[in-house]
Design a protein around this motif. Structure first.
Motif, short mmCIF file in Angstrom:
data_model
loop_
_atom_site.label_atom_id
_atom_site.label_comp_id
_atom_site.label_asym_id
_atom_site.label_seq_id
_atom_site.Cartn_x
_atom_site.Cartn_y
_atom_site.Cartn_z
N UNK A 1 62.72 15.68 131.07
CA UNK A 1 62.23 16.71 131.97
C UNK A 1 60.88 16.33 132.57
N UNK A 2 60.04 15.67 131.76
CA UNK A 2 58.73 15.27 132.27
C UNK A 2 58.87 14.16 133.32
N UNK A 3 59.77 13.20 133.08
CA UNK A 3 59.92 12.07 133.99
C UNK A 3 60.74 12.44 135.23
N UNK A 4 61.78 13.23 135.07
CA UNK A 4 62.67 13.57 136.17
C UNK A 4 62.90 15.08 136.22
N UNK A 5 61.89 15.85 136.64
CA UNK A 5 62.03 17.31 136.59
C UNK A 5 63.08 17.86 137.57
N UNK A 6 63.36 17.14 138.67
CA UNK A 6 64.38 17.63 139.61
C UNK A 6 65.78 17.46 139.03
N UNK A 7 65.99 16.37 138.28
CA UNK A 7 67.31 16.11 137.70
C UNK A 7 67.52 16.93 136.43
N UNK A 8 66.53 16.89 135.53
CA UNK A 8 66.66 17.58 134.24
C UNK A 8 66.01 18.95 134.34
#
Length: 174
Positions: A125-132
């Motif tokens: 979630x921290x690295x890819x907030x749009x995906x996760x």
């Protein structure tokens, strides 16, 4: 050291103090008010048989007391509840996500996650907030939406940042 000293003081002459307490007579009654003392003396002088009646044991009452039988049974209800809780297991399980099958986790109850999974989903979630997003995490790990929102709001993964020394006079490591 302090515990040994306090224990020695507490246990000093313990047997003699215990014997002295045991051999003491019954505690004396509280002092009576002077007017009560006077009334008691008057009543005792008028009715001297009262003192004898107070001290005498009543055989009839003692025999009735001997006939009293108290049968007490604790309810087994509390034991049944504990046994039922021990036997009850969560009904639905899921397999752990990710590459951490080397751990001794055979299955995880639905609605719960392991520590490794929690760290993984927080990092994703921290690295890819749009995906996760919270909705995707809730669906992927079979969690409730409010729990995922709280998890993302209040927990963060550990992050190490190393700042280069700005001062040239900084001590170099050897």
């Amino acid at each position: 050291m302090g515990a040994a000293v306090s224990r020695a003081i507490r246990n000093f002459n313990l047997e003699n103090r215990a014997e002295r307490e045991i051999s003491k007579m019954k505690p004396s009654p509280a002092p009576r008010h002077p007017s009560t003392k006077r009334l008691l003396r008057e009543q005792m002088s008028l009715h001297p048989d009262i003192e004898e009646e107070v001290v005498r044991k009543d055989d009839r009452l003692l025999s009735l007391l001997k006939d009293v039988y108290v049968d007490s049974k604790d309810p087994a209800f509390s034991m049944q509840v504990k046994d039922a809780e021990m036997q009850r297991e969560p009904k639905e399980f899921r397999l752990p996500k990710g590459n951490h099958f080397d751990m001794n986790i055979a299955s995880i109850p639905k609605g719960k996650i392991s520590i490794v999974e929690a760290l993984t989903l927080l990092n994703n979630h921290k690295l890819y907030p749009q995906t996760w997003t919270a909705e995707k995490i809730a669906e992927e790990y079979q969690l409730e939406q409010k729990d995922v929102n709280s998890l993302l709001k209040y927990f963060v993964t550990f992050e190490v940042k190393i700042f280069p020394p700005e001062d040239k006079k900084a001590i170099q490591s050897k």
